[in-house]
Enzyme design. Structure first.
Site, PDB file in Angstrom:
ATOM      1  N   ASP A 128       0.592   8.554   3.691  1.00  0.00           N
ATOM      2  CA  ASP A 128       1.374   7.314   3.669  1.00  0.00           C
ATOM      3  C   ASP A 128       2.813   7.489   3.187  1.00  0.00           C
ATOM      4  O   ASP A 128       3.731   6.932   3.797  1.00  0.00           O
ATOM      5  CB  ASP A 128       0.670   6.252   2.813  1.00  0.00           C
ATOM      6  CG  ASP A 128      -0.583   5.709   3.473  1.00  0.00           C
ATOM      7  OD1 ASP A 128      -0.874   6.094   4.627  1.00  0.00           O
ATOM      8  OD2 ASP A 128      -1.283   4.890   2.825  1.00  0.00           O
TER       9      ASP A 128
ATOM     10  N   LYS B 265       0.836  -1.208   0.000  1.00  0.00           N
ATOM     11  CA  LYS B 265       0.000   0.000   0.000  1.00  0.00           C
ATOM     12  C   LYS B 265       0.869   1.255   0.000  1.00  0.00           C
ATOM     13  O   LYS B 265       0.573   2.236  -0.693  1.00  0.00           O
ATOM     14  CB  LYS B 265      -0.919  -0.019   1.224  1.00  0.00           C
ATOM     15  CG  LYS B 265      -1.830   1.185   1.327  1.00  0.00           C
ATOM     16  CD  LYS B 265      -2.771   1.011   2.521  1.00  0.00           C
ATOM     17  CE  LYS B 265      -3.616   2.159   2.873  1.00  0.00           C
ATOM     18  NZ  LYS B 265      -4.102   3.024   1.849  1.00  0.00           N
TER      19      LYS B 265
ATOM     20  N   HIS C  47      -7.070  10.224   2.935  1.00  0.00           N
ATOM     21  CA  HIS C  47      -6.415   9.704   4.130  1.00  0.00           C
ATOM     22  C   HIS C  47      -5.199   8.860   3.811  1.00  0.00           C
ATOM     23  O   HIS C  47      -4.548   8.360   4.713  1.00  0.00           O
ATOM     24  CB  HIS C  47      -7.427   8.899   4.954  1.00  0.00           C
ATOM     25  CG  HIS C  47      -8.097   7.816   4.161  1.00  0.00           C
ATOM     26  ND1 HIS C  47      -7.585   6.559   4.079  1.00  0.00           N
ATOM     27  CD2 HIS C  47      -9.204   7.838   3.392  1.00  0.00           C
ATOM     28  CE1 HIS C  47      -8.366   5.829   3.302  1.00  0.00           C
ATOM     29  NE2 HIS C  47      -9.354   6.592   2.869  1.00  0.00           N
ATOM     30  N   CYS C  48      -4.855   8.680   2.538  1.00  0.00           N
ATOM     31  CA  CYS C  48      -3.720   7.820   2.184  1.00  0.00           C
ATOM     32  C   CYS C  48      -2.591   8.561   1.476  1.00  0.00           C
ATOM     33  O   CYS C  48      -1.488   8.645   1.986  1.00  0.00           O
ATOM     34  CB  CYS C  48      -4.193   6.666   1.300  1.00  0.00           C
ATOM     35  SG  CYS C  48      -5.319   5.531   2.102  1.00  0.00           S
ATOM     36  N   ILE C  49      -2.871   9.090   0.298  1.00  0.00           N
ATOM     37  CA  ILE C  49      -1.795   9.616  -0.544  1.00  0.00           C
ATOM     38  C   ILE C  49      -1.053  10.787   0.105  1.00  0.00           C
ATOM     39  O   ILE C  49       0.173  10.842   0.019  1.00  0.00           O
ATOM     40  CB  ILE C  49      -2.305   9.961  -1.949  1.00  0.00           C
ATOM     41  CG1 ILE C  49      -2.771   8.668  -2.630  1.00  0.00           C
ATOM     42  CG2 ILE C  49      -1.236  10.625  -2.784  1.00  0.00           C
ATOM     43  CD1 ILE C  49      -3.394   8.869  -3.985  1.00  0.00           C
TER      44      ILE C  49
END
Length: 192
Positions: A61, A2, A56-58
């Site tokens: 993370d 991920k 909430h990711c790119i």
């Protein structure tokens, strides 16, 4: 896995956003450049410029990966550079709005601005890390009278705003409409 996939997207978005900055300065149509590059059969994968990163990711993370790498005395320069480029895109968008208003002999200060789409990506109601929130903040800091429309986000309580209807009459009431998130549910031809 991920982290790699999100980092890959963040870096490629940073690359195309940097290209958009360069093309703007050189008066070159970045969309035409991307379309041309997309015709090449060598594995080119088009990414498109935008107002920044959200979700909430790119936006998060890759920086976790960068932080973890520092524990091993490694420095992730691509990640850091892409983050820097992507973080300046809301300012770039607001500068383009100011230039568009100036071309109509209007100042950003006091202009009525409608932000279309505040979710971090099309067709969702999630505003986490949305670049639209930064765009609204910057527009307001420059004195613009900002409202927004988003068919998926009824209110932005932290900004004290509620979504306004989007129709021809509403659009005519604004000096400029800034499309930040292009939801499929919106009739973009009406916006012009």
């Amino acid at each position: 896995v991920k982290l790699l996939e999100n980092t890959f997207r963040m870096i490629n978005i940073g690359l195309v956003n940097e290209l958009a900055l360069m093309c703007s300065a050189m008066d070159i149509d970045v969309w035409e450049v991307i379309a041309g590059a997309s015709t090449k059969p060598f594995g080119f994968m088009p990414f498109y410029p935008g107002p920044g990163l959200g979700g909430h990711c790119i936006p998060i993370d890759p920086f976790y990966l960068s932080w973890k790498a520092r524990e091993f005395d490694l420095h992730t320069e691509f990640i850091e550079l892409a983050g820097k480029v992507n973080s300046q895109m809301p300012q770039f968008c607001v500068a383009k709005v100011a230039r568009a208003l100036n071309s109509q002999r209007k100042a950003l200060n006091g202009s009525r601005v409608l932000v279309a789409g505040v979710a971090y990506k099309a067709n969702v109601n999630d505003t986490r890390e949305s670049p639209a929130l930064k765009v609204i903040e910057l527009l307001r800091a420059d004195g613009a009278l900002v409202e927004y429309h988003d068919p998926h986000v009824a209110a932005l309580p932290q900004q004290g705003l509620e979504s306004v209807p989007l129709d021809a009459e509403t659009i005519d009431a604004y000096d400029v409409v800034v499309v930040v998130t292009a939801h499929e549910a919106v009739d973009w031809e009406m916006v012009g």
